[in-house]
Design a protein around this motif. Structure first.
Motif, short mmCIF file in Angstrom:
data_model
loop_
_atom_site.label_atom_id
_atom_site.label_comp_id
_atom_site.label_asym_id
_atom_site.label_seq_id
_atom_site.Cartn_x
_atom_site.Cartn_y
_atom_site.Cartn_z
N ALA A 108 65.43 -11.41 10.05
CA ALA A 108 65.85 -10.25 9.27
C ALA A 108 67.15 -9.66 9.79
O ALA A 108 68.04 -9.29 9.01
N VAL A 109 67.29 -9.57 11.11
CA VAL A 109 68.51 -9.01 11.69
C VAL A 109 69.72 -9.88 11.35
O VAL A 109 70.79 -9.37 10.98
N THR A 110 69.57 -11.18 11.47
CA THR A 110 70.68 -12.09 11.15
C THR A 110 71.09 -11.97 9.69
O THR A 110 72.28 -11.90 9.37
N ALA A 111 70.10 -11.94 8.79
CA ALA A 111 70.41 -11.83 7.36
C ALA A 111 71.07 -10.49 7.04
O ALA A 111 72.07 -10.45 6.30
N ALA A 112 70.55 -9.40 7.59
CA ALA A 112 71.12 -8.09 7.30
C ALA A 112 72.54 -7.96 7.86
O ALA A 112 73.43 -7.43 7.19
N ALA A 113 72.75 -8.44 9.09
CA ALA A 113 74.09 -8.35 9.69
C ALA A 113 75.10 -9.19 8.91
O ALA A 113 76.26 -8.78 8.74
N LEU B 92 74.58 -4.55 15.31
CA LEU B 92 73.88 -4.01 16.48
C LEU B 92 72.84 -2.96 16.08
O LEU B 92 71.76 -2.87 16.66
N GLY B 93 73.18 -2.17 15.06
CA GLY B 93 72.22 -1.20 14.57
C GLY B 93 70.98 -1.89 14.00
O GLY B 93 69.84 -1.44 14.25
N CYS B 94 71.19 -2.98 13.29
CA CYS B 94 70.05 -3.74 12.77
C CYS B 94 69.23 -4.32 13.93
O CYS B 94 68.00 -4.39 13.85
N ALA C 284 76.40 -12.41 14.05
CA ALA C 284 76.38 -12.63 12.61
C ALA C 284 77.30 -11.66 11.89
O ALA C 284 78.02 -12.05 10.95
N GLY C 285 77.32 -10.39 12.31
CA GLY C 285 78.21 -9.42 11.68
C GLY C 285 79.68 -9.76 11.89
O GLY C 285 80.48 -9.68 10.95
N ALA C 286 80.02 -10.15 13.12
CA ALA C 286 81.42 -10.51 13.40
C ALA C 286 81.83 -11.77 12.64
O ALA C 286 82.94 -11.85 12.10
N ARG C 287 80.93 -12.74 12.59
CA ARG C 287 81.25 -13.98 11.88
C ARG C 287 81.41 -13.74 10.38
O ARG C 287 82.31 -14.31 9.75
#
Length: 305
Positions: free
Chosen positions: A47-52, A62-64, A93-96
């Motif tokens: 879930a964190v990877t998908a949301a980010a 990071l918040g996720c 994931a967010g940076a990418r």
């Protein structure tokens, strides 16, 4: 060795037995081997990877990660490990995703004169042919019209190098959203073409195999040849709309083009050879076969996944 339950200290479920069987097949010996995460942590990591990725910002990632840790961390034997994992996944994931979004903006627009590389085979659409070109490391689409030029373009193949003169232009916002999944950043208007040269060794080898598959498909009657090429190498250019519609209506549209199941077909066909090899050689050949098939299918997103 008393069984897989001795490896991890608990009775394995079905998925666990599959992992154990794979380790045995590739020669992994017994010892202390357990699943590193709880089911909660696995769901949280996904879930964190998908949301980010969706949010496209490492800080929001990071918040996720913190939110995911609140849910999954306290129930894990090593909560600090889960926090570090989720933080790395969320920020990475967010940076990418942000970098991928930034890369969709063309770095340079205007005139271009030089060599470009074909990303994929030309795709006919009615009275036009669409070609995706790699121009100085970024992808541009070009639409070729006119009988003579289309006939010339039809002889090109993915990986070929083409010397062209043309003009790089931005895409309309509606069009940019539709082709973003292909990493296309703009439109290229071709003024004229000089020379065409074969690509690198991998491109040439892939084109030879694809040509052999196409010749085999030509021997099949009707639309069967087009379906065969789509199933084997992902070439769905000649598939009639009626056939695609029937597959979609039956819920089998994924069969009209190459997908992840084809990787399993390739490994199954190589199974008799793989079983006769030592574990390390078997593992290396398995990776080589997957890499070869990915290049053969022009790095289709479904195959890469």
């Amino acid at each position: 060795m008393s069984g897989a339950s001795d490896w991890c200290g608990r009775a394995p479920g079905r998925s666990w037995r599959v992992i154990v069987s794979m380790r045995r097949a590739y020669g992994a010996g017994p010892g202390r081997f357990g699943h590193p995460l709880t089911d909660r942590a696995v769901v949280a990591a996904t879930a964190v990877t998908a949301a980010a990725t969706w949010l496209g910002d490492w800080r929001l990632g990071l918040g996720c990660a913190i939110a995911g840790w609140v849910v999954a961390g306290p129930g894990d034997p090593a909560p600090a490990r889960v926090l570090v994992l989720l933080a790395v996944l969320g920020a990475g994931a967010g940076a990418r995703a942000a970098a991928a979004a930034d890369a969709l903006v063309p770095r340079v627009l205007g005139d271009f004169d030089g060599w470009v590389r074909l990303v994929d085979d030309p795709q006919p659409y009615g009275a036009s042919t669409r070609v995706i070109l790699d121009v100085d490391g970024q992808r541009f689409e070009t639409w070729v019209r006119g009988r003579a030029m289309r006939h010339r373009v039809d002889s090109w193949h993915g990986g070929d190098l083409v010397a062209v003169h043309g003009h790089r232009r931005p895409l309309a916002a509606s069009r940019a959203g539709r082709v973003a999944w292909q990493h296309v950043v703009g439109e290229f208007r071709i003024d004229w073409v000089r020379d065409v040269a074969a690509g690198g060794p991998i491109d040439r080898a892939s084109n030879r195999v694809r040509a052999a598959v196409e010749r085999a498909g030509d021997e099949l009657p009707g639309a069967d040849g087009a379906l065969y090429r789509g199933l084997v190498i992902g070439d769905d250019r000649d598939q009639p709309i009626e056939m695609i519609s029937r597959f979609r209506a039956s819920g089998l549209s994924h069969l009209t083009a190459v997908s992840g199941q084809n990787v399993a077909f390739v490994l199954a066909a190589a199974g008799p050879l793989l079983r006769r090899m030592r574990p390390l050689a078997r593992w290396l050949l398995t990776l080589a076969l997957i890499g070869w098939f990915v290049s053969l299918t022009r790095f289709e997103p479904s195959i890469v996944r």
